[in-house]
Design an enzyme around this catalytic site. Structure first.
Site, PDB file in Angstrom:
ATOM      1  N   TYR A 114      46.916  34.856  41.445  1.00  0.00           N
ATOM      2  CA  TYR A 114      46.637  35.986  40.575  1.00  0.00           C
ATOM      3  C   TYR A 114      47.547  37.118  41.031  1.00  0.00           C
ATOM      4  O   TYR A 114      47.345  37.686  42.101  1.00  0.00           O
ATOM      5  CB  TYR A 114      45.169  36.398  40.671  1.00  0.00           C
ATOM      6  CG  TYR A 114      44.224  35.421  40.016  1.00  0.00           C
ATOM      7  CD1 TYR A 114      43.755  35.642  38.724  1.00  0.00           C
ATOM      8  CD2 TYR A 114      43.808  34.270  40.676  1.00  0.00           C
ATOM      9  CE1 TYR A 114      42.893  34.739  38.116  1.00  0.00           C
ATOM     10  CE2 TYR A 114      42.947  33.363  40.071  1.00  0.00           C
ATOM     11  CZ  TYR A 114      42.496  33.609  38.791  1.00  0.00           C
ATOM     12  OH  TYR A 114      41.646  32.712  38.189  1.00  0.00           O
ATOM     13  N   CYS A 115      48.562  37.413  40.252  1.00  0.00           N
ATOM     14  CA  CYS A 115      49.559  38.440  40.560  1.00  0.00           C
ATOM     15  C   CYS A 115      49.139  39.710  39.812  1.00  0.00           C
ATOM     16  O   CYS A 115      49.215  39.767  38.584  1.00  0.00           O
ATOM     17  CB  CYS A 115      50.925  37.940  40.107  1.00  0.00           C
ATOM     18  SG  CYS A 115      52.265  39.053  40.481  1.00  0.00           S
ATOM     19  N   ILE A 116      48.679  40.708  40.554  1.00  0.00           N
ATOM     20  CA  ILE A 116      47.976  41.848  39.966  1.00  0.00           C
ATOM     21  C   ILE A 116      48.708  43.163  40.257  1.00  0.00           C
ATOM     22  O   ILE A 116      49.190  43.388  41.365  1.00  0.00           O
ATOM     23  CB  ILE A 116      46.534  41.916  40.522  1.00  0.00           C
ATOM     24  CG1 ILE A 116      45.813  40.576  40.338  1.00  0.00           C
ATOM     25  CG2 ILE A 116      45.756  43.059  39.883  1.00  0.00           C
ATOM     26  CD1 ILE A 116      45.614  40.121  38.906  1.00  0.00           C
TER      27      ILE A 116
END
EC number: 1.8.4.12
Length: 146
Positions: A114-116
């Protein structure tokens, strides 16, 4: 919350990221290299999204996590921007753009990354969880110490 109210509550970058699906610069954002223990909540709704226990250094320059803290607090949409097919991650309650999820995460943790965007998050340090109203998440960190 109305967009007019949000533009007063958020910084210009936070507004652009959460409301207009912008992406902040890699390696030049608040939490990409944060190593402190705690949880990350939605900058708008305050809903818990991720924990430092699931954060890892993916080398991409944005905070990366293997899973959400409460899966029901996020939703996924297919995103065809920039001539790519990606899975966009949004906060369920505030419908804020958070980032994207990819299948190149650590295999032993489920394989997801999950690249947030930091601009979509607020970090609550472990020491402040109780005081900030997130005391129920202290048990996650206490398990680690046992």
């Amino acid at each position: 919350m109305k967009k007019d109210d949000l533009s007063k509550k958020l910084t210009p970058l936070q507004y652009e990221v959460t409301q207009n699906n912008a992406t902040e610069p890699p390696f030049n954002n608040e939490y990409w290299d944060n190593k402190s223990e705690g949880i990350y909540v939605d900058i708008i709704s305050g809903k818990p999204l991720f924990t430092s226990l699931d954060k890892f250094d993916s080398g991409c320059g944005w905070p990366s996590f293997t899973k959400p803290i409460v899966k029901e607090n996020i939703k996924a949409n297919t995103d065809f921007s920039y001539n790519m097919k990606r899975i966009e991650i949004r906060s369920k309650d505030s419908d804020s753009h958070l980032g994207h999820v990819f299948d190149d995460g650590p295999k032993d943790k489920g394989g997801l990354r999950y690249c947030i965007n930091s601009a979509s998050l607020k970090f609550i340090p472990k020491e402040a969880l109780e005081e900030e109203g997130y005391g129920e998440y202290l048990k996650l960190f206490n398990k680690k110490e046992e």
